[in-house]
Design an enzyme around this catalytic site. Structure first.
Site, short mmCIF file in Angstrom:
data_model
loop_
_atom_site.label_atom_id
_atom_site.label_comp_id
_atom_site.label_asym_id
_atom_site.label_seq_id
_atom_site.Cartn_x
_atom_site.Cartn_y
_atom_site.Cartn_z
CB THR A 1 75.94 48.80 -20.85
OG1 THR A 1 75.96 50.21 -20.60
CG2 THR A 1 75.71 48.52 -22.32
CB THR A 2 74.11 50.66 -16.04
OG1 THR A 2 72.91 51.19 -16.60
CG2 THR A 2 75.32 51.39 -16.59
CG HIS B 1 79.78 54.12 -21.11
ND1 HIS B 1 79.45 53.58 -19.90
CD2 HIS B 1 78.61 54.32 -21.76
CE1 HIS B 1 78.13 53.43 -19.82
NE2 HIS B 1 77.60 53.88 -20.95
CG HIS C 1 76.83 54.98 -11.70
ND1 HIS C 1 77.62 54.18 -10.91
CD2 HIS C 1 75.62 55.02 -11.10
CE1 HIS C 1 76.91 53.74 -9.88
NE2 HIS C 1 75.71 54.25 -9.96
CG HIS D 1 75.84 54.43 -24.65
ND1 HIS D 1 76.11 53.60 -23.60
CD2 HIS D 1 76.48 53.91 -25.74
CE1 HIS D 1 76.89 52.61 -24.03
NE2 HIS D 1 77.14 52.79 -25.31
CG HIS E 1 75.02 57.76 -20.59
ND1 HIS E 1 73.74 57.42 -20.93
CD2 HIS E 1 75.76 56.63 -20.76
CE1 HIS E 1 73.69 56.15 -21.27
NE2 HIS E 1 74.91 55.64 -21.18
ZN LIG Z 1 75.69 53.82 -21.55
#
Ligand SMILES: [Zn+2]
Length: 251
Positions: free
Chosen positions: A202-203, A116, A89, A133, A114
């Site tokens: 957000t996941t 995005h 992801h 993030h 991580h």
């Molecule tokens: Zn994130």
């Protein structure tokens, strides 16, 4: 330079800790029948029914300035060895137990960071090419996530060593020594206004009660650096969620 690949099972315990937000199940993704609009039906009901979800579109004219200029936010980050994983992801770097953030008298420890592409949060309806993030957790399990926007510009030297070695296959991992890891204290903008609000992961499972801190000043990465992670993850962002009754503050 100590970079080596090690088997996935060695980092499983880290990947399944609560704050490792990208590890919940393997059956969700960012497009089609398993994309963000369907996460609620894939066993993560909060993603569909929660009323304090993230990300949001921050409208600057609607946010509340905090009294005074200090926000009680104190970041004590540095460089530390990292366990980096391509979890399917995102690229996620799991961190040891030494980097801290204090906010409103509470101490949080950095667990992982991580990326995005494009950004998840928006400022006045505008996205950035990337968002980083940094997930922090206190001793009671409360989460504080720092969001750093990335704009296209200069080559980012702090992230250069990590970027040279981005694991390009799912479940591929590597360890980066402190010498080669980004100095997060230097990476984070020293002088920036911040946006504060209460939201969620957000996941999936879209857990709420997350304190968000967004830096208004973006960091820079080169076009080549941005392209490199976009080749691995062309789109791993969740769209903006309704603000509902929440207040958004700024320092
Ligand atoms: Zn994130």
């Amino acid at each position: 330079m100590s970079v080596f690949i090690r088997p996935f099972y060695l980092i499983v315990p880290l990947c399944f800790s609560l704050a490792s937000q990208h590890s919940h199940g393997a059956d969700w993704n960012y497009h089609g029948a398993h994309g963000p609009a369907h996460w609620g039906m894939l066993g993560s009901e909060l993603c569909a029914q929660g009323e304090q979800q993230s990300p949001i579109d921050v409208e600057l004219k609607k946010i509340h300035p905090l009294a005074g200029s200090a926000s009680d936010l104190k970041i004590s980050y540095g460089a530390m060895s990292l366990d980096v994983v391509n979890n399917g992801h995102s690229i996620q770097a799991n961190v040891g137990d030494v980097e801290t953030v204090t906010f409103k008298g509470r101490e949080y420890r950095l667990v992982q960071f991580h990326f995005h592409t494009p950004s998840e949060h928006q400022i006045d309806h505008v996205s950035y090419p990337m968002e980083m993030h940094l997930v922090n957790q206190d001793s009671d399990g409360r989460l504080l996530v720092i969001g750093l926007f990335v704009k296209e510009g200069k080559n980012n030297r702090e992230l250069a060593s990590l970027w040279k070695r981005l694991p390009d296959h799912e479940n591929q991992t590597l360890t980066l020594s402190a010498k080669d890891a980004p100095d997060l204290g230097s990476l984070v903008p020293a002088a920036s206004h911040h946006v504060f609000y209460k939201g969620s992961l957000t996941t999936p499972p879209c857990t709420e009660g997350v304190q968000w801190v967004l830096f208004e000043q973006p960091i820079e990465m080169s076009k080549t650096q941005i392209r490199k992670i976009r080749q691995l993850f062309p789109d791993n962002h969740r769209p903006s969620q309704p603000l509902n009754e929440r207040e958004v503050d700024e320092d």
